[in-house]
Design an enzyme around this catalytic site. Structure first.
Site, PDB file in Angstrom:
ATOM      1  N   GLY A 128      45.329  50.119  36.799  1.00  0.00           N
ATOM      2  CA  GLY A 128      45.955  49.121  37.661  1.00  0.00           C
ATOM      3  C   GLY A 128      47.465  49.111  37.549  1.00  0.00           C
TER       4      GLY A 128
ATOM      5  N   SER B 102      42.098  37.375  38.174  1.00  0.00           N
ATOM      6  CA  SER B 102      42.691  36.158  37.623  1.00  0.00           C
ATOM      7  C   SER B 102      44.129  35.981  38.091  1.00  0.00           C
ATOM      8  CB  SER B 102      42.666  36.214  36.096  1.00  0.00           C
ATOM      9  OG  SER B 102      43.555  37.222  35.626  1.00  0.00           O
ATOM     10  N   THR B 103      44.612  34.752  37.997  1.00  0.00           N
ATOM     11  CA  THR B 103      46.009  34.476  38.336  1.00  0.00           C
ATOM     12  C   THR B 103      46.942  35.248  37.409  1.00  0.00           C
ATOM     13  OG1 THR B 103      45.471  32.285  39.222  1.00  0.00           O
ATOM     14  CG2 THR B 103      47.749  32.657  38.521  1.00  0.00           C
TER      15      THR B 103
ATOM     16  N   GLU C  71      44.281  38.008  45.770  1.00  0.00           N
ATOM     17  CA  GLU C  71      43.182  37.045  45.854  1.00  0.00           C
ATOM     18  C   GLU C  71      42.840  36.633  44.426  1.00  0.00           C
ATOM     19  OE1 GLU C  71      42.286  35.777  48.511  1.00  0.00           O
ATOM     20  OE2 GLU C  71      42.712  37.207  50.121  1.00  0.00           O
TER      21      GLU C  71
ATOM     22  N   CYS D 162      35.152  33.029  42.838  1.00  0.00           N
ATOM     23  CA  CYS D 162      36.467  32.394  42.990  1.00  0.00           C
ATOM     24  C   CYS D 162      36.353  31.151  43.856  1.00  0.00           C
ATOM     25  CB  CYS D 162      37.488  33.375  43.558  1.00  0.00           C
ATOM     26  SG  CYS D 162      36.946  34.188  45.068  1.00  0.00           S
TER      27      CYS D 162
ATOM     28  N   GLY E 184      30.785  30.679  49.829  1.00  0.00           N
ATOM     29  CA  GLY E 184      30.031  31.379  50.861  1.00  0.00           C
ATOM     30  C   GLY E 184      30.776  31.493  52.167  1.00  0.00           C
TER      31      GLY E 184
END
Length: 507
Positions: free
Chosen positions: A222, A239-240, A260, A294, A456
């Site tokens: 990454g 994660s943030t 996201e 999330c 959803g």
């Protein structure tokens, strides 16, 4: 297991691919253990820096060819991928469930989401539109058009090990981009399976090698992607903390990112709500995927007049939850992804109690027959105050916080009073409350629902959130524009060269 064989998952898998080619991976070997039973499913060899750079070179060559294919022809390839996913839905859904731990129905649902985004992308391939504008200069025409960016890097999370990749890839491909995917190191086999399915379709249609690329590995992959000027767009889900690192690295080189990240989602339960319908949304939102979405419901903000009645319904519903092997369709709740997640869950419970939280449904780790993996926990409910530090934090586990409110303005303020801003909902039959929740002064989240839960989302709408959720948008609506560069064009078909703003330049 038969579904592994059908997906061509071996005991020892290569984790680097540019299509049908699987160059020898030279990085660390990742072992995938199922949280369902603790057993080793298979291994996947990760990439080293040389592997990564070779994939990037292949992707750049492929982009030069793929971008010249007409968009509807690219859409036809994606249509065939959708058909292949329909064929593999049962097997891939089982792999998702077994490697990640979500219920089998949710595993099937995730593959269906992949199929749906393929259908959406096929139609979109004939609608990649720009705009025309009137020029202030005579005999001039102005318009906008969109061009592909090049390589799109995709970093996906364990909780949706295949769907989020498909959101990004299908849109990126019909836009003319190529992709490099780093799946979560916790679910590498889902990445291998998807790459093999796609590679077969691409080979049948003579798609250039390197349009779809897989690079399995840990955090270093990454980081290579985030710092690589050859990757103009990085779409990262997680994660943030991770998103801030990716965003900083990509931003430092003036690249683009779609982030996201975390959610801390609330449902407001009005005194005018249909409580039975609200119960379904709240319970599924809180315990679906064992609270590892999330968009999972973390907080219930309940009007004081119905608080006791609704929490009684919650407690009764939680007594009926069946916890166990997610491949058994009678079970509601499967395991957390690994033992580290269990530790975080237990620590969060301790912190909540230390701050004054009162657990009306107790949590804890599951032990005994059927729970040998050590990853099963009890969904629990705690009465809290919104300002508790643990409530302000996203715990990726089935812990539901409940609290009271008096006025709709107070409820909306509580809903917005967390650092995250992904999904939100209100359960009410009161039109004025619903409209207030959706107004400029209402929910500050990227998703705001009325009379459905927080969890959803359909692929037709753009998915994403605000604040510490990152601000990115994926999936439907006009999210495709993030995968392209915008260009303004002006054409002069006169015999003169007039300048804009009436400027005179004569010699």
């Amino acid at each position: 297991m038969e579904f592994l064989q059908k997906l061509h998952i071996d005991n020892d898998n290569n984790g680097v691919s540019t299509g049908l080619e699987w160059p020898a991976a030279n990085g660390e070997k990742l072992f995938s253990y199922s949280p369902v039973d603790g057993k080793l499913i298979a291994a996947a060899r990760g990439a080293d820096k040389a592997n990564y750079e070779a994939v990037v070179a292949k992707a750049k060559d492929a982009f030069a060819k793929w971008r010249l294919w007409p968009a509807p022809k690219r859409g036809e390839i994606v249509r065939q991928i959708g058909e292949a996913l329909r064929h593999h839905k049962e097997d891939l859904g089982k792999l998702v469930s077994y490697e990640m731990g979500k219920s089998l129905q949710e595993g099937y649902g995730e593959v269906q989401e992949m199929i749906d985004i393929c259908d959406f992308a096929v139609g979109l391939s004939r609608q990649l539109h720009g705009l025309t504008m009137h020029s202030e200069r005579p005999a001039h025409r102005m318009y906008e058009q969109y061009h592909p960016l090049g390589i799109v890097g995709i970093i996906s999370a364990f909780n949706f090990p295949v769907a989020v990749w498909s959101w990004n890839s299908m849109l990126a491909w019909i836009c003319g981009n190529v992709t490099i995917w780093k799946p979560s190191e916790k679910t590498p086999l889902c990445g291998v399976a998807c790459q093999k399915i796609v590679a077969e379709i691409f080979a049948k249609n003579n798609v250039p090698e390197g349009v779809s690329n897989l690079v399995i590995g840990g955090r270093d992959v990454g980081e290579w992607m985030s710092n690589d000027v050859n990757v103009p767009l990085v779409s990262a889900t997680g994660s943030t903390r991770m998103g801030k690192a990716v965003g900083a690295a990509v931003g430092a080189r003036l690249g683009k990112s779609i982030l996201e990240l975390g959610g801390n989602n609330a449902i407001i339960i009005s005194k005018d709500a249909d409580l039975d319908m609200s119960l379904v949304g709240a319970v599924f939102g809180a315990v679906g995927t064992a609270g590892q979405r999330c968009t999972s419901t973390r907080r219930l903000i309940i009007h004081k007049d119905v608080y006791n009645a609704f929490t009684d319904k919650l407690k009764n519903a939680y007594k009926q939850l069946r916890i166990g092997n997610p491949l058994d369709e009678l079970n509601h709740v499967g395991p957390l992804i690994d033992k580290d997640a269990v530790t975080m869950y237990l620590n969060a419970i301790d912190k909540c109690k230390a701050e004054g939280g009162n657990f009306i449904v107790e949590g804890g780790q599951m032990n005994g027959d059927g729970f040998e993996s050590g990853c099963y926990v009890k969904p629990c409910i705690a009465e809290v105050k919104n300002e508790y530090s643990i409530v302000q934090h996203e715990t990726f586990a089935p812990i539901l916080y409940v609290m009271k409110y008096d006025s709709i303005d107070e409820a909306i303020s509580m809903q917005n009073g967390v650092p995250q801003g992904l999904s939100s909902a209100i359960m009410t039959l009161n039109l004025r409350e619903a409209e207030a929740f959706l107004s400029h002064a209402g929910s500050d989240c990227g998703i705001a629902n009325v009379n459905i839960g927080t969890s959803g989302a359909e692929i037709g709408g753009a998915f994403g959130g605000e604040k510490e959720t990152g601000g990115g948008r994926e999936s439907g609506s006009d999210a495709w524009k993030a995968y392209m560069r915008r260009q303004t064009n002006t054409i002069n078909y006169s015999t003169q060269l007039p300048l804009a703003q009436g400027i005179k330049f004569e010699f």
